[in-house]
Design a protein around this motif. Structure first.
Motif, PDB file in Angstrom:
ATOM      1  N   GLY A 398       0.841  -1.192   0.000  1.00 39.33           N
ATOM      2  CA  GLY A 398       0.000   0.000   0.000  1.00 39.33           C
ATOM      3  C   GLY A 398       0.870   1.234   0.000  1.00 39.33           C
ATOM      4  N   CYS A 399       0.274   2.367  -0.303  1.00 39.27           N
ATOM      5  CA  CYS A 399       1.019   3.618  -0.351  1.00 39.27           C
ATOM      6  C   CYS A 399       0.218   4.706   0.349  1.00 39.27           C
ATOM      7  N   PHE A 400       0.858   5.405   1.275  1.00 34.10           N
ATOM      8  CA  PHE A 400       0.234   6.482   2.026  1.00 34.10           C
ATOM      9  C   PHE A 400       1.169   7.684   2.015  1.00 34.10           C
ATOM     10  N   HIS A 401       0.648   8.809   1.549  1.00 39.76           N
ATOM     11  CA  HIS A 401       1.444  10.037   1.495  1.00 39.76           C
ATOM     12  C   HIS A 401       2.815   9.780   0.871  1.00 39.76           C
ATOM     13  N   GLY A 402       2.830   8.960  -0.180  1.00 39.45           N
ATOM     14  CA  GLY A 402       4.054   8.720  -0.927  1.00 39.45           C
ATOM     15  C   GLY A 402       4.974   7.686  -0.323  1.00 39.45           C
ATOM     16  N   ARG A 403       4.600   7.047   0.803  1.00 37.49           N
ATOM     17  CA  ARG A 403       5.434   6.035   1.437  1.00 37.49           C
ATOM     18  C   ARG A 403       4.830   4.652   1.227  1.00 37.49           C
ATOM     19  N   VAL A 404       5.712   3.686   0.993  1.00 37.68           N
ATOM     20  CA  VAL A 404       5.274   2.326   0.686  1.00 37.68           C
ATOM     21  C   VAL A 404       5.245   1.496   1.969  1.00 37.68           C
ATOM     22  N   TYR A 405       4.188   0.702   2.131  1.00 36.51           N
ATOM     23  CA  TYR A 405       3.998  -0.141   3.318  1.00 36.51           C
ATOM     24  C   TYR A 405       3.603  -1.553   2.906  1.00 36.51           C
ATOM     25  N   TYR A 406       3.962  -2.501   3.765  1.00 35.56           N
ATOM     26  CA  TYR A 406       3.409  -3.835   3.640  1.00 35.56           C
ATOM     27  C   TYR A 406       1.962  -3.818   4.126  1.00 35.56           C
ATOM     28  N   ASN A 407       1.066  -4.423   3.366  1.00 32.46           N
ATOM     29  CA  ASN A 407      -0.289  -4.709   3.820  1.00 32.46           C
ATOM     30  C   ASN A 407      -0.161  -6.007   4.623  1.00 32.46           C
ATOM     31  N   LEU A 408       0.204  -5.870   5.879  1.00 34.96           N
ATOM     32  CA  LEU A 408       0.868  -6.930   6.629  1.00 34.96           C
ATOM     33  C   LEU A 408       0.061  -8.220   6.740  1.00 34.96           C
ATOM     34  N   LEU A 409      -1.222  -8.117   6.975  1.00 37.74           N
ATOM     35  CA  LEU A 409      -2.011  -9.330   7.184  1.00 37.74           C
ATOM     36  C   LEU A 409      -1.965 -10.240   5.962  1.00 37.74           C
ATOM     37  N   HIS A 410      -1.887  -9.661   4.791  1.00 35.65           N
ATOM     38  CA  HIS A 410      -1.818 -10.473   3.575  1.00 35.65           C
ATOM     39  C   HIS A 410      -0.483 -11.200   3.465  1.00 35.65           C
ATOM     40  N   TRP A 411       0.570 -10.648   4.056  1.00 37.52           N
ATOM     41  CA  TRP A 411       1.854 -11.354   4.033  1.00 37.52           C
ATOM     42  C   TRP A 411       1.809 -12.592   4.924  1.00 37.52           C
ATOM     43  N   TYR A 412       1.071 -12.517   6.017  1.00 33.79           N
ATOM     44  CA  TYR A 412       0.863 -13.721   6.822  1.00 33.79           C
ATOM     45  C   TYR A 412       0.061 -14.751   6.040  1.00 33.79           C
ATOM     46  N   ARG A 413      -0.901 -14.274   5.280  1.00 38.46           N
ATOM     47  CA  ARG A 413      -1.647 -15.203   4.432  1.00 38.46           C
ATOM     48  C   ARG A 413      -0.731 -15.857   3.401  1.00 38.46           C
ATOM     49  N   MET A 414       0.164 -15.075   2.822  1.00 39.48           N
ATOM     50  CA  MET A 414       1.085 -15.612   1.827  1.00 39.48           C
ATOM     51  C   MET A 414       1.967 -16.704   2.432  1.00 39.48           C
ATOM     52  N   VAL A 415       2.453 -16.469   3.644  1.00 43.53           N
ATOM     53  CA  VAL A 415       3.286 -17.474   4.309  1.00 43.53           C
ATOM     54  C   VAL A 415       2.501 -18.761   4.534  1.00 43.53           C
TER      55      VAL A 415
END
Length: 915
Positions: A398-415
């Motif tokens: 995701g991106c907020f005010h030009g900064r990139v973030y992990y959409n963290l819960l989905h990374w747990y799903r990926m694992v």
């Protein structure tokens, strides 16, 4: 009604007639008035009135011919002639009578007279300010004169130039609105979406004392307020310099008047009036189905709507609505009401630090989605389960005010796609550098997909586990096949000269590479899963077999080895510095010449220039922030190479590069404490982890090479878009999203890209002033600036500096200790043996490691690229040191203990010379 075919139009007139004859302003008033909003009394003289006047003056043919002209200079000349003829022509009695009737319908007194051209206030172009309007007009003769002036303004030079610039038809016949003048205490404009940034949930209110003409003309300064549309929260208030107001004058004009001293420091609008205007904006937008630009006035009876038209500065044309706003917030995901999302920048900032361009973010977000979709398919996820993963793999970032973030819960799903979720998610938190592990009650609910029956679940999970185990034991061969395929593609496309290509040719090459490499990358993501599994297993085994082992032992033992390819640039930089150090004149050149001039001066040193060119040939695709498409690589801008070279020279001159050999110490510890079968089991698993870590570094190096190659393609496209006059300058291409860029070559209507770029640049300037919190949450889709501000998105504020004796705790990453002066930087430059302190690093920072006595990183993890290379080079490193870049100032003396994971502030100051 007066005359054969002309009549006064107004709210009572049917919509079809208003659309055909009344022009844009009247069209908007008709809709607003009949929608139940408070609108001052108004009437309109349709274009048929003008046509009758022009015909009587013998100018009908000239008007028709003018409208058909497609040459700017001819149009300007014809417009000037028409203006002169219209001013000189007599107004026949039937036209005088219909104008007098229109004025009488308003009850006489002071009115506003405004042009209302057919093309005005449309969905695509507003023609705002192109035609004349007059306030405080009083008396039949004055009204007649101002109506004629409005007709004349339809042929003004500014409107002609505007129509050609916007590729719109010439104005031609003009209608004229007559409207009762409001004795306004305050007036202004309210936009139901931010017209500068495009943010759809921001209402922007501008307000002045007196008449709004002062705001439009710039004669008086306005208050500007941004309100969150969904909540009504005030996000930003800027008070204007209110020493003057605009008011009616006795001579039927308007004048600037002094504002009372007590009113100058207070807002023009009360909180209740601001809330009412926000509500008004929401209602008008809902009624029209599109964001509105609304002129309003307030008198003793309340708020009046003077005009409402579509916001034409918002993005139109072929731009995907998902990316239309200049400020991209979130991940473009439809989140159910009440559902939690956690945003964490963790080690994503190693790749995308600080403000990241829309092109880089949207490219990365799309590639992540495609790669992990390919990963799921490679592990035999099929049918209904695959369709479920397709709901969240595109929104991993995701991106907020030009900064990139992990959409963290989905990374747990990926694992969770691979077996061993409980173990893998713990290692994931270490690998990502997540400061706050996810609570078990949440983590255990994060399934990548669900099954309809227990039998179906067992069957599918068995198939995935079998495929995963095959990958586990065959990963070495899989990586070698990938590398062979990658370099086959890379060598072909990297050898091309993109400076000589057309934009279309560069785009074709970009699409071919994109399709080929991304498809191959997906299955290889199993390597990350295997590394998580094996690393977690090794840590568990170490705790079982060596319960008293020091904390640094595990990280030291699982390194990929000192000969990893990704450490080569740092070693090559050291070799260059050693070569410079043998020549005093060359040393003086490197140390005293501005970095951007050094390369050109190397003609005096042909052998060293050849060595530099060899470095650029081998590593020229690298750069600081090398995964940011907007950052030039070393081939495009070699200046940063000489910045690193200067720093490395200083370190070699002071104390060389003698790293701490903790690997030998780790081996000795193992020899003393672990033997026999237990040692063989340990070494087998350890070897697997080390090989996987080395494979991962090699694959990451491929990613760096690929991005370097793509940068060259995009630069060719950027130059082409400037040549096609879609953009003003080459760098504007990075303000587009990847979909918008593709649309420029796939036949889509690109819309007005210049306006889009201007809006995004304006928002970027505001975003630079904000602190980006490392972690925050959102609930559902209804979040905005007020909610974000409550979680740390606030303007930069001073945090008190740490005092001597303060111990800042972090995570041990590379063993050893060093003391020296802190150098707090956002890019690796002139460290000169000091303690390098950074908020984050990316792979491009490895060139700075030879010049650093120690490395301290606020965000990141022990498994990030630079941390791994630092261990191999013996640079003591501590990561995840909260707020270190805010509490430590350049020049403070620090002691870094990479074994204990501490950074201690020492008395005194120092600017380098780490010891």
């Amino acid at each position: 009604m007066t005359g054969d075919a002309v009549q006064v139009l107004g709210p009572w007139t049917d919509q079809a007639t208003i659309t055909a004859l009344a022009g844009g302003k009247a069209r908007g008033l008709h809709t607003v008035h009949n929608g139940g909003f408070r609108v001052p009394e108004w009437v309109v003289l349709g274009t048929d009135v003008f046509d009758r006047f022009a015909a009587g003056a013998g100018l009908a043919t000239a008007v028709t011919e003018f409208a058909a002209l497609d040459d700017l200079e001819k149009s300007l000349a014809a417009g000037a002639a028409l203006r002169a003829d219209l001013v000189a022509a007599d107004v026949p009695d039937p036209i005088r009578e219909v104008i007098a009737e229109a004025y009488a319908r308003l009850g006489a007194g002071s009115i506003a007279v405004r042009s209302s051209v057919l093309a005005e206030d449309g969905a695509q172009h507003s023609y705002a300010g192109q035609f004349d309007s007059f306030l405080n007009v009083n008396g039949p003769e004055a009204v007649l004169d101002r109506v004629r002036d409005c007709w004349v303004s339809a042929f003004s030079e500014r409107s002609i130039r505007y129509s050609f610039a916007q590729r719109q038809p010439r104005a031609g016949a003009a209608a004229v609105v007559l409207q009762k003048l409001v004795a306004a205490r305050a007036s202004g404009v309210v936009c139901s979406a931010n017209p500068i940034t495009g943010a759809p949930d921001e209402v922007v209110v501008s307000a002045v004392y007196g008449l709004g003409e002062g705001l439009v003309s710039g004669a008086v300064d306005a208050d500007s307020v941004i309100v969150e549309k969904s909540t009504g929260a005030v996000l930003e208030t800027i008070l204007g310099d209110k020493d003057r107001s605009y008011a009616p004058a006795a001579d039927q004009g308007c004048l600037v008047r002094e504002v009372e001293p007590e009113d100058r420091e207070r807002p023009v609008l009360s909180a209740a009036e601001l809330a009412e205007l926000t509500k008004l904006a929401r209602r008008l937008e809902s009624d029209h189905g599109t964001p509105q630009d609304i002129e309003w006035a307030i008198d003793d009876t309340g708020i009046w709507v003077l005009q409402s038209r579509p916001i034409t500065t918002a993005v139109r044309g072929g731009v995907d609505a998902r990316w239309a706003a200049a400020v991209i917030q979130g991940a473009g995901e439809t989140v159910p009401a009440g559902e939690l999302r956690i945003w964490d920048n963790a080690n994503i900032i190693e790749s995308f630090s600080g403000l990241t361009s829309p092109l880089t973010y949207s490219t990365a977000a799309e590639i992540y989605g495609r790669v992990y979709d390919g990963y799921a398919r490679s592990l035999r996820v099929r049918g209904r389960q695959l369709r479920q993963t397709e709901q969240w793999t595109p929104v991993l970032l995701g991106c907020f005010h030009g900064r990139v973030y992990y959409n963290l819960l989905h990374w747990y799903r990926m694992v969770g796609i691979a077996p061993g979720y409980r173990l893998n998610r713990k290692v994931l938190e270490v690998a990502l550098g997540v400061e706050e592990p996810l609570a078990d009650d949440i983590a255990n609910t994060l399934r990548p997909f669900t099954f309809r029956t227990p039998v179906g679940r067992v069957w599918a999970r068995t198939a995935t586990t079998v495929r995963y185990l095959r990958r586990l034991f065959g990963i070495d061969d899989m990586v070698e096949r990938f590398l062979a395929d990658f370099y086959r593609v890379y060598d072909e496309y990297d050898a091309r000269d993109y400076t000589e290509m057309s934009g279309a040719q560069a785009y074709q090459a970009y699409r071919e590479v994109d399709r080929d490499l991304v498809a191959r990358w997906g299955p290889l993501m199993v390597l990350d899963a295997i590394l998580l599994t094996c690393t977690g297993a090794l840590f568990v085994l170490t705790k079982l077999l060596l319960p008293k082992a020091p904390e640094w032992l595990g990280l030291t033992l699982v390194g990929p080895g000192a000969d990893i390819e990704s450490a080569e640039p740092a070693r090559a930089m050291t070799a260059l510095a050693e070569r410079v150090g043998t020549d005093p004149d060359l040393t003086e050149l490197v140390n005293s010449t501005p970095p951007h001039e050094v390369y050109g001066r190397l003609t005096e040193y042909p052998e060293f220039r050849a060595a530099v060119e060899d470095y650029l040939d081998r590593y020229g695709y690298r750069s600081l922030d090398e995964l940011k498409l907007e950052t030039p690589d070393l081939r495009e801008d070699p200046a940063s190479l000489f910045i690193m070279l200067r720093s490395t020279l200083a370190t070699l001159r002071q104390h060389g590069r003698a790293g701490t050999d903790r690997r030998a110490e780790a081996e000795a510890y193992l020899d003393a404490n672990l033997r026999g079968v237990r040692r063989r089991i340990f070494e087998r698993l350890r070897g697997k982890v080390s090989r996987c870590a080395a494979h991962r570094e090699r694959v990451r190096f491929c990613r760096t090479r690929a991005f370097g190659m793509v940068k060259r393609m995009i630069r060719a496209m950027g130059r082409d878009l400037v040549a096609r006059e879609l953009l003003d300058e080459f760098g504007d291409v990075f303000s587009l999203t990847v979909r918008e860029l593709r649309g420029c070559y796939d036949g889509a209507d690109p819309g007005d890209l210049r306006k889009l770029v201007t809006a995004r640049k304006a928002q970027r300037a505001k975003d630079t002033e904000l602190v980006a919190p490392p972690r925050f949450v959102t609930i559902g889709a209804g979040f905005g600036r007020a909610e974000l501000a409550g979680q740390g998105w606030v303007p930069v504020t001073e945090i008190p500096a740490a005092t001597a004796g303060t111990v800042l705790a972090g995570t041990p990453s590379a063993a050893g200790s060093a003391s020296g002066g802190a150098v707090v930087v956002d890019e690796p430059c002139d460290i000169q043996g000091g303690i390098l302190v950074a908020y984050r690093t990316d792979p491009g920072w490895v060139a700075a490691l030879p010049s650093a006595a120690a490395l301290v990183i606020e965000r990141g993890s022990p498994l990030t690229h630079v941390a791994i290379v630092a261990r191999e080079m013996g640079v003591p490193t501590v990561v995840q040191v909260k707020d270190v870049t805010k509490k430590v100032r350049t020049g403070m003396r620090l002691r870094v203990d990479g074994s204990a994971g501490t950074v201690t502030v020492l008395p005194g100051e120092g600017t380098g010379n780490g010891t």
